[in-house]
Design a protein around this motif. Structure first.
Motif, PDB file in Angstrom:
ATOM      1  N   ALA A  49      -8.049  12.895   3.335  1.00  0.00           N
ATOM      2  CA  ALA A  49      -8.034  12.944   1.872  1.00  0.00           C
ATOM      3  C   ALA A  49      -9.447  13.063   1.311  1.00  0.00           C
ATOM      4  N   LEU A  59       1.161  13.335   2.433  1.00  0.00           N
ATOM      5  CA  LEU A  59       0.382  12.122   2.703  1.00  0.00           C
ATOM      6  C   LEU A  59      -1.008  12.175   2.089  1.00  0.00           C
ATOM      7  N   HIS A  87      -2.343  10.124  -1.226  1.00  0.00           N
ATOM      8  CA  HIS A  87      -3.242   9.004  -0.945  1.00  0.00           C
ATOM      9  C   HIS A  87      -4.275   8.779  -2.047  1.00  0.00           C
ATOM     10  N   ASP A 122       0.838  -1.190   0.000  1.00  0.00           N
ATOM     11  CA  ASP A 122       0.000   0.000   0.000  1.00  0.00           C
ATOM     12  C   ASP A 122       0.879   1.248   0.000  1.00  0.00           C
ATOM     13  N   ARG A 138      -2.865   5.508   8.764  1.00  0.00           N
ATOM     14  CA  ARG A 138      -3.452   5.419   7.430  1.00  0.00           C
ATOM     15  C   ARG A 138      -4.936   5.785   7.435  1.00  0.00           C
ATOM     16  N   THR A 182       0.225   4.392   0.671  1.00  0.00           N
ATOM     17  CA  THR A 182       0.035   5.297   1.804  1.00  0.00           C
ATOM     18  C   THR A 182       0.790   4.788   3.024  1.00  0.00           C
ATOM     19  N   THR A 183       0.697   3.498   3.276  1.00  0.00           N
ATOM     20  CA  THR A 183       1.425   2.908   4.395  1.00  0.00           C
ATOM     21  C   THR A 183       2.928   3.055   4.193  1.00  0.00           C
ATOM     22  N   GLN A 187      -4.055   5.854  -4.987  1.00  0.00           N
ATOM     23  CA  GLN A 187      -5.071   4.796  -5.015  1.00  0.00           C
ATOM     24  C   GLN A 187      -5.739   4.746  -6.386  1.00  0.00           C
ATOM     25  N   VAL A 208      -5.279   9.479   7.398  1.00  0.00           N
ATOM     26  CA  VAL A 208      -4.929  10.019   6.079  1.00  0.00           C
ATOM     27  C   VAL A 208      -6.109   9.859   5.125  1.00  0.00           C
ATOM     28  N   GLU A 209      -6.720   8.705   5.146  1.00  0.00           N
ATOM     29  CA  GLU A 209      -7.859   8.453   4.253  1.00  0.00           C
ATOM     30  C   GLU A 209      -9.037   9.387   4.558  1.00  0.00           C
TER      31      GLU A 209
END
Length: 191
Positions: free
Chosen positions: A86, A124, A128, A63, A79, A65-66, A132, A82-83
């Motif tokens: 985002a 970050l 993200h 991943d 994480r 982001t990780t 993705q 961050v999600e």
């Protein structure tokens, strides 16, 4: 929708973020993405230095982001925050107290309310969603930029959408600072 050439036209500015004391609004007001002029130059330099100083990202197939969290010395458990941030980062996106609390936690983890901390969280959060989307497109063999549009404020004060089909990483002063990172991660994706 306007073509990507607008990104090079200084009459078109990024939508500015008003000052704020906390949450996602504070983050927006403190990052290069929502500023022009000297503030953008100063903040962008912080992001560029941060990205230039990153070691090779661990686990290129994992991943992104990780991997970015770990490269920045933050725990993988961030994480979820961050999600959340985002998802609320763009002013036209749904906003929530949950995202604001997540933004405050990330800012605290990155050193508090400074432009340096905002730069770390900015990297970050902006990476993200774009990463993705890029990975999903690569796996599906889908064409087009992972972020299909961006916004600018025209000379008449209207906000316009700009088609990124011809410039998948943007262009001009607000071009994606993480292009090399994104391309390196994309190259590691099995197709």
């Amino acid at each position: 929708m306007l073509p990507a050439a607008v990104l090079l036209d200084p009459r078109y500015r990024v939508p500015p973020a008003p000052p704020a004391d906390a949450g996602v609004a504070w983050l927006r007001a403190s990052v290069p993405r929502f500023t022009d002029g000297p503030a953008h130059t100063r903040r962008r330099a912080l992001v560029d230095r941060l990205l230039a100083g990153l070691p090779g990202l661990p686990d290129p197939g994992g991943d992104p982001t990780t991997a970015l969290l770990l490269a920045l010395g933050l725990p993988a458990g961030c994480r979820a925050d961050v999600e959340l941030v985002a998802g609320a980062y763009q002013p036209h996106a749904p906003q929530s107290a949950v995202a604001d609390a997540a933004a405050d936690r990330l800012v605290d983890r990155c050193g508090g309310r400074t432009e340096e901390a905002a730069a770390r969280v900015c990297v970050l959060v902006q990476a993200h969603a774009a990463m993705q989307a890029l990975l999903a497109q690569l796996r599906a063999g889908a064409p087009g930029p992972p972020v299909p549009v961006t916004r600018r404020v025209g000379p008449d004060g209207r906000t316009v959408e700009v088609d990124l089909a011809g410039a998948p990483f943007g262009a001009g002063p607000h071009a994606c600072p993480g292009r090399a990172l994104a391309e390196a991660r994309a190259a590691a994706v099995p197709r």
